[in-house]
Design an enzyme around this catalytic site. Structure first.
Site, PDB file in Angstrom:
ATOM      1  N   ASP A   1       0.869  -1.172   0.000  1.00 29.26           N
ATOM      2  CA  ASP A   1       0.000   0.000   0.000  1.00 29.26           C
ATOM      3  C   ASP A   1       0.906   1.221   0.000  1.00 29.26           C
ATOM      4  O   ASP A   1       1.667   1.427   0.945  1.00 29.26           O
ATOM      5  CB  ASP A   1      -0.915   0.030   1.229  1.00 29.26           C
ATOM      6  CG  ASP A   1      -1.989   1.111   1.120  1.00 29.26           C
ATOM      7  OD1 ASP A   1      -1.632   2.272   0.858  1.00 29.26           O
ATOM      8  OD2 ASP A   1      -3.181   0.797   1.282  1.00 29.26           O
TER       9      ASP A   1
ATOM     10  N   SER B   1     -12.555  -7.067  -4.283  1.00 29.86           N
ATOM     11  CA  SER B   1     -12.613  -5.618  -4.358  1.00 29.86           C
ATOM     12  C   SER B   1     -13.458  -5.176  -5.550  1.00 29.86           C
ATOM     13  O   SER B   1     -14.674  -5.036  -5.440  1.00 29.86           O
ATOM     14  CB  SER B   1     -11.198  -5.048  -4.439  1.00 29.86           C
ATOM     15  OG  SER B   1     -11.223  -3.636  -4.477  1.00 29.86           O
ATOM     16  N   ARG B   2     -12.826  -4.961  -6.693  1.00 30.34           N
ATOM     17  CA  ARG B   2     -13.510  -4.607  -7.931  1.00 30.34           C
ATOM     18  C   ARG B   2     -12.819  -5.337  -9.078  1.00 30.34           C
ATOM     19  O   ARG B   2     -11.595  -5.477  -9.093  1.00 30.34           O
ATOM     20  CB  ARG B   2     -13.481  -3.091  -8.175  1.00 30.34           C
ATOM     21  CG  ARG B   2     -14.332  -2.269  -7.196  1.00 30.34           C
ATOM     22  CD  ARG B   2     -15.818  -2.508  -7.409  1.00 30.34           C
ATOM     23  NE  ARG B   2     -16.650  -1.631  -6.594  1.00 30.34           N
ATOM     24  CZ  ARG B   2     -17.126  -1.948  -5.392  1.00 30.34           C
ATOM     25  NH1 ARG B   2     -16.848  -3.137  -4.868  1.00 30.34           N
ATOM     26  NH2 ARG B   2     -17.876  -1.093  -4.728  1.00 30.34           N
TER      27      ARG B   2
ATOM     28  N   ASP C   1     -14.717 -13.047  -6.543  1.00 28.53           N
ATOM     29  CA  ASP C   1     -16.079 -12.642  -6.190  1.00 28.53           C
ATOM     30  C   ASP C   1     -16.530 -11.486  -7.068  1.00 28.53           C
ATOM     31  O   ASP C   1     -17.717 -11.174  -7.118  1.00 28.53           O
ATOM     32  CB  ASP C   1     -16.154 -12.250  -4.715  1.00 28.53           C
ATOM     33  CG  ASP C   1     -17.584 -12.025  -4.248  1.00 28.53           C
ATOM     34  OD1 ASP C   1     -18.413 -12.931  -4.465  1.00 28.53           O
ATOM     35  OD2 ASP C   1     -17.874 -10.951  -3.695  1.00 28.53           O
TER      36      ASP C   1
ATOM     37  N   GLU D   1     -19.036  -7.344 -14.634  1.00 22.19           N
ATOM     38  CA  GLU D   1     -19.544  -7.848 -13.353  1.00 22.19           C
ATOM     39  C   GLU D   1     -20.045  -9.285 -13.481  1.00 22.19           C
ATOM     40  O   GLU D   1     -19.798 -10.113 -12.597  1.00 22.19           O
ATOM     41  CB  GLU D   1     -20.669  -6.941 -12.852  1.00 22.19           C
ATOM     42  CG  GLU D   1     -21.336  -7.392 -11.568  1.00 22.19           C
ATOM     43  CD  GLU D   1     -20.518  -7.090 -10.311  1.00 22.19           C
ATOM     44  OE1 GLU D   1     -20.903  -7.567  -9.244  1.00 22.19           O
ATOM     45  OE2 GLU D   1     -19.498  -6.376 -10.426  1.00 22.19           O
TER      46      GLU D   1
ATOM     47  N   HIS E   1     -20.461 -11.928  -6.505  1.00 22.01           N
ATOM     48  CA  HIS E   1     -20.374 -10.710  -5.693  1.00 22.01           C
ATOM     49  C   HIS E   1     -21.180 -10.853  -4.396  1.00 22.01           C
ATOM     50  O   HIS E   1     -22.051 -10.037  -4.076  1.00 22.01           O
ATOM     51  CB  HIS E   1     -20.855  -9.491  -6.484  1.00 22.01           C
ATOM     52  CG  HIS E   1     -20.266  -8.201  -6.002  1.00 22.01           C
ATOM     53  ND1 HIS E   1     -20.255  -7.061  -6.752  1.00 22.01           N
ATOM     54  CD2 HIS E   1     -19.656  -7.876  -4.826  1.00 22.01           C
ATOM     55  CE1 HIS E   1     -19.687  -6.078  -6.076  1.00 22.01           C
ATOM     56  NE2 HIS E   1     -19.320  -6.545  -4.890  1.00 22.01           N
TER      57      HIS E   1
ATOM     58  N   GLY F   1     -19.736  -9.419   0.310  1.00 23.99           N
ATOM     59  CA  GLY F   1     -20.281  -8.384   1.177  1.00 23.99           C
ATOM     60  C   GLY F   1     -21.558  -8.834   1.873  1.00 23.99           C
ATOM     61  O   GLY F   1     -21.980  -9.989   1.758  1.00 23.99           O
TER      62      GLY F   1
END
Length: 338
Positions: free
Chosen positions: A188, A248-249, A272, A277, A296, A299
């Site tokens: 990071d 994440s994305r 995921d 998408e 997805h 979450g």
């Protein structure tokens, strides 16, 4: 005595019915003046009933599918002062006009991080045991087999796990990994070595993380700078048999570079999220034995969304009492939000 705030629910169809239990709905109506049966699915060109509620609303309670709060919408909501989002990212509905108005915004991103981190922990531990390929082989063989010999070299003792992004979820994953005998690396650019060590990880550059880690888990925000953060070079650096996890994305991984690595069987993946998408119906991702593809769902879902409602109710309570939000969102936060 502080007057009771007037609120309007604004979210996608059917979301409010799933978000609040009857007890939570009763608590909501005790905290604010609102009609829980009135849910705005659109705020631009609203129905007369929604238009009246929006004109008088001091607080918006939003969730998935919330309509964008554009300048025109805000002009129709002169009393609006705050937004409490009972979900994660606010990027899809909080616009620059909201910050120009000086709206206070709270998000349940911290609460939504918990199930994502739990999903990731499970995926990391399963990956360490080489569960996906082993399960496929077992289904194919259906006879006694020397699994200890075949899985020699796998396991979760002193293995290296790489976390890409010290987001809320990334930090929570590192926290959940503490009880296990794993070495954790962190990439990071906004976290220094000392801060990484305090989290329980070793700070490294991305290429080193990919080269050293048996499992790489992606938790960075979706930004122009993070598009295809994991590309051909990073994938090539990963060891044979390593696992890539993405909750994440989808845009953070170069799918065109990843697919050959998966089709060849050199790498494993738990995905995921993807780009697009929903992969095309003919995508190999659905059938590859070394890929776990989920829709997805890392979450909050099912009863987990009531945790988001509890968060929202706590923030609404603070607002009604004239207190600052416990978990506010600022414009700067959007650079670190998924």
């Amino acid at each position: 005595m502080t007057p009771t705030p007037t609120a309007l629910l604004a979210m996608g169809p059917g979301i409010a019915d799933r978000l609040f239990t009857p007890v939570q709905r009763a608590r909501l109506t005790a905290l604010v003046d609102t009609d829980p049966a009135l849910v705005a699915h659109r705020l631009a060109g609203p129905t007369p009933e929604v238009a009246r509620a929006l004109a008088g609303a001091e607080l918006l309670v939003t969730c998935w599918g919330a309509p964008p709060l554009t300048a025109d919408v805000l002009a129709a909501a002169p009393r609006l002062r705050a937004v409490v989002h009972a979900a994660g990212s606010v990027k899809h509905h909080i616009t620059p006009a909201c910050w120009e108005r000086g709206l206070r915004v709270a998000s349940a991103a911290g609460a939504n991080a918990l199930p994502v981190a739990e999903y990731t922990l499970a995926a990391i531990l399963f990956a360490g045991k080489n569960v996906l390929p082993a399960a496929h082989r077992y289904r194919h063989l259906r006879v006694p087999h020397d699994w200890r010999a075949e899985l020699d070299g796998h396991g979760n003792y002193r293995r290296c796990v790489g976390i890409v992004g010290a987001s809320r979820i990334g930090r929570r994953v590192i926290e959940l990994l503490r009880p296990f005998d794993l070495d954790v690396l962190l990439f990071d650019p906004y976290v220094d070595a000392g801060a990484a060590a305090r989290l329980g990880a070793e700070k490294v550059e991305l290429e080193e993380l990919c080269a050293r880690s048996r499992v790489v888990s992606v938790h960075a925000p979706e930004l122009p700078a993070t598009r295809h953060l994991i590309g051909a070079a990073q994938l090539a650096a990963m060891a044979d048999g390593a696992t890539l996890i993405n909750t994440s994305r989808g845009s953070l991984i170069d799918g065109d570079a990843l697919l050959p690595e998966l089709v060849s069987g050199r790498l494993n993946a738990v995905l995921d999220v993807t780009e697009p998408e929903v992969p095309s119906a003919g995508s190999p991702l659905y059938d590859l034995p070394n890929v776990l593809l989920t829709p997805h769902v890392a979450g909050s879902l099912g009863d987990e969304i009531h945790r988001l409602a509890d968060f929202a109710l706590e923030e609404i309570t603070r607002y009604a009492q004239g207190l600052p939000f416990a978990d506010p969102v600022t414009p700067d936060d959007l650079t670190r939000m998924a």
